[in-house]
Design an enzyme around this catalytic site. Structure first.
Site, mmCIF file in Angstrom:
data_model
loop_
_atom_site.group_PDB
_atom_site.id
_atom_site.type_symbol
_atom_site.label_atom_id
_atom_site.label_comp_id
_atom_site.label_asym_id
_atom_site.label_seq_id
_atom_site.Cartn_x
_atom_site.Cartn_y
_atom_site.Cartn_z
ATOM 1 N N ALA A 292 72.058 -11.685 -32.045
ATOM 2 C CA ALA A 292 72.114 -12.955 -32.769
ATOM 3 C C ALA A 292 72.416 -14.051 -31.782
ATOM 4 O O ALA A 292 73.229 -13.903 -30.891
ATOM 5 C CB ALA A 292 73.188 -12.906 -33.847
ATOM 6 N N LYS A 293 71.709 -15.135 -31.952
ATOM 7 C CA LYS A 293 71.814 -16.249 -31.023
ATOM 8 C C LYS A 293 73.262 -16.718 -30.895
ATOM 9 O O LYS A 293 73.736 -17.022 -29.813
ATOM 10 C CB LYS A 293 70.913 -17.366 -31.555
ATOM 11 C CG LYS A 293 71.075 -18.702 -30.906
ATOM 12 C CD LYS A 293 70.327 -18.790 -29.589
ATOM 13 C CE LYS A 293 70.454 -20.199 -29.037
ATOM 14 N NZ LYS A 293 70.705 -20.218 -27.626
#
Ligand code: GLU
Length: 282
Positions: A238-239
């Site tokens: 996840a960013k």
């Protein structure tokens, strides 16, 4: 019959390595079988979708060396079709309007399903003002109408559809024209997608999609749920946990085709591996 696959990102955040992997799987399966690879932008989340990210998505795919066939499909241009399907399901007596807030659902829910707390059915037997309401599928009625259903995953084989795991899912959202389940199912049919490739995190969603296909008389594709890129703690990439986006890598001058080749041959950056990625976000 030749195969048609698609990559269907939601431009809610910049794409990351997990998206690159998903796009490569869809692209390579189509190319290996002499089929079509389509690109669909799932841009109907009125709150989270960011139009400025769409050119970045296209540039990321080109940078990875992934060319799609035909015009890019935008869900935001297909709202009339989602509304028409919603009307059809309403006319079949399968949808009911719901004004419950997230907090009300959380406090009344007793069980949970693949997407979180199961809707306890509060509005099912009420007359709820439909203005500004969400519309939920009456799952018990829908399942009774459709009868037993099966679907096939290329690796896992034949599956018995269990849409009831999700309870009365929202199909027409308050804050978006349609839910992911309805829009994606209609689009895969409209675009002639015969092999739906996506991550294992959406494996269970297929139960609902199979039910919608039966209710709406849509063709039934085969599915290919692939493993997810996960971090050392078993969570999906996840960013917000700091992995650079594809756009960051592209703008820093990294070679996208070489990166794609590494992902294909499972040479992942340090700390990243392929797994089932079933651990939920905290
Ligand atoms: N738009 C979804 C996502 O970005 C993918 C949906 C699908 O492949 O069915 O997670």
């Amino acid at each position: 019959m030749t195969v048609t696959t698609r990559f269907a990102p939601s431009p809610n955040a910049p794409l990351h390595l997990g998206h690159a992997y998903a796009a490569i799987v869809a692209h390579d399966l189509a190319r290996a079988r002499g089929g079509q690879f389509l690109l669909r932008i799932e841009d109907i989340d009125g709150v989270r979708s960011r139009a400025e990210l769409i050119p970045e998505v296209l540039a990321d795919l080109a940078w990875l060396g992934l060319a799609w066939d035909g015009p890019v499909v935008f869900q935001s241009r297909r709202l009339a079709g989602y509304a028409a399907a919603g009307e059809r399901l309403k006319a079949m007596g399968l949808l009911y309007s719901c004004q419950c807030s997230r907090a009300e659902i959380l406090s009344a829910a007793r069980d949970s399903g693949p997407d979180g707390p199961l809707y306890p059915g509060t509005c099912r037997a009420r007359q709820v003002d439909p203005v500004g309401a969400a519309w939920r599928l009456d799952m018990a009625r829908a399942v009774a109408l459709a009868g037993p259903l099966e679907w096939t995953d290329e690796s896992a084989g034949a599956q018995i559809a269990r849409p009831e795991l999700f309870g009365d899912v929202v199909l027409l959202r308050k804050d978006a024209p349609a839910s992911y389940h309805l829009a994606a199912t209609l689009d895969d049919a409209a675009d002639g997608v015969t092999l739906v490739t996506r991550g294992r995190d959406l494996y269970q969603a297929t139960h609902v999609h199979r039910l919608l296909q039966a209710l709406l008389g849509l063709p039934v594709p085969t599915w290919h749920h692939h493993d997810l890129l996960i971090e050392g703690d078993g969570r999906k990439l996840a960013k917000r946990r700091g992995s650079p986006s594809l756009a960051d890598r592209r703008k820093a001058g990294e070679n996208g085709r070489a990166l794609a080749e590494n992902l294909r041959t499972r040479r992942f950056p340090a700390g990243i591996s392929l797994g089932v990625g079933l651990m939920e976000e905290p």
